[in-house]
Write a protein that holds these residues in place. Structure first.
Motif, short mmCIF file in Angstrom:
data_model
loop_
_atom_site.label_atom_id
_atom_site.label_comp_id
_atom_site.label_asym_id
_atom_site.label_seq_id
_atom_site.Cartn_x
_atom_site.Cartn_y
_atom_site.Cartn_z
N GLU A 59 0.41 -1.29 0.09
CA GLU A 59 -0.54 0.20 -0.39
C GLU A 59 0.62 1.19 -0.45
OE1 GLU A 59 -2.72 -3.55 0.70
OE2 GLU A 59 -0.61 -2.55 2.54
N LEU A 62 0.76 3.65 -3.34
CA LEU A 62 -0.97 4.30 -3.69
C LEU A 62 -1.15 5.57 -2.10
CD1 LEU A 62 -4.12 4.61 -4.51
CD2 LEU A 62 -4.60 3.10 -2.06
N ILE A 63 -0.29 5.26 -1.22
CA ILE A 63 -0.71 6.68 0.26
C ILE A 63 1.01 7.40 -0.29
CG2 ILE A 63 0.39 6.52 2.56
CD1 ILE A 63 -2.07 5.87 1.80
N LYS A 65 1.77 8.36 -3.55
CA LYS A 65 1.08 9.24 -4.72
C LYS A 65 0.13 10.60 -4.12
CE LYS A 65 -0.20 9.48 -9.32
NZ LYS A 65 0.42 9.77 -9.84
N ALA A 66 -1.10 9.84 -3.39
CA ALA A 66 -1.80 10.88 -2.62
C ALA A 66 -1.17 11.72 -1.77
CB ALA A 66 -2.99 9.72 -1.69
N LEU A 67 0.00 11.47 -1.37
CA LEU A 67 0.73 12.49 -0.97
C LEU A 67 0.99 13.43 -1.92
CD1 LEU A 67 2.45 10.63 1.72
CD2 LEU A 67 0.98 12.11 1.97
N SER A 70 -1.33 15.26 -3.17
CA SER A 70 -1.46 16.67 -2.39
C SER A 70 -1.15 17.88 -2.51
CB SER A 70 -2.00 16.38 -0.98
OG SER A 70 -0.60 16.48 -0.63
#
Length: 158
Positions: A59, A62-63, A65-67, A70
């Motif tokens: 995971e 994915l995290i 990428k989200a960070l 942002s």
């Protein structure tokens, strides 16, 4: 000839640390090492550090990428441990995590410190998460701090 080098002080940097919950007893040491470097060497303030716990190493991309998208962070540190078992699961998780983090870093021009231990056994994991020496979380934090500064130098020299 131009030579670009940097130090590891980044007292205004905003850092996200994504830590894997699985194998937490090892990953806690990696986190302690990263936090020590960020605060003691990088002079990063507590309020500029965000810690995100994720279920497993798979995971982490994915995290990350989200960070990254942002746009809130100057760097990310990914910390986790994958220990070889009796199946090929280890290879899949380690490869996907590694390539995913690398791709996200390059696509977003964002330093991501690679603090993912890939070991054959628990003894190696404990050794590489050492509190006093050989802590890969510390090394990942140092790399992120230096890369943040190098990227700023490159951006400002154009």
């Amino acid at each position: 000839m131009n030579i670009i080098e940097s130090d590891t002080i980044a007292n205004k940097a905003k850092i996200a640390i994504a830590v894997v919950r699985f194998n937490r007893f090892v990953n806690n040491n990696l986190l302690e090492g990263a936090l020590d470097v960020l605060k003691r060497i990088g002079h990063v303030k507590d309020e500029n550090i965000t810690i995100i716990w994720v279920p497993g190493s798979y995971e982490l991309p994915l995290i990350a990428k989200a960070l990254a998208i942002s746009h809130k962070y100057d760097g990310i540190i990914a910390l986790g441990t994958v220990i070889r078992g009796f199946t090929i699961h280890f290879e899949f998780v380690a490869k996907e995590c590694s390539s995913g983090l690398s791709r996200i870093s390059m696509e977003n021009t964002l330093p991501i410190g690679f603090g993912l231990l890939t070991t054959d056994n628990i003894s190696q994991a404990i050794e590489r998460s050492g509190i006093k020496a050989n802590n890969k979380g510390s090394e990942a934090a140092l790399a992120v701090l230096e890369m943040i500064n190098i990227l700023k130098i490159i951006k400002n020299s154009s």
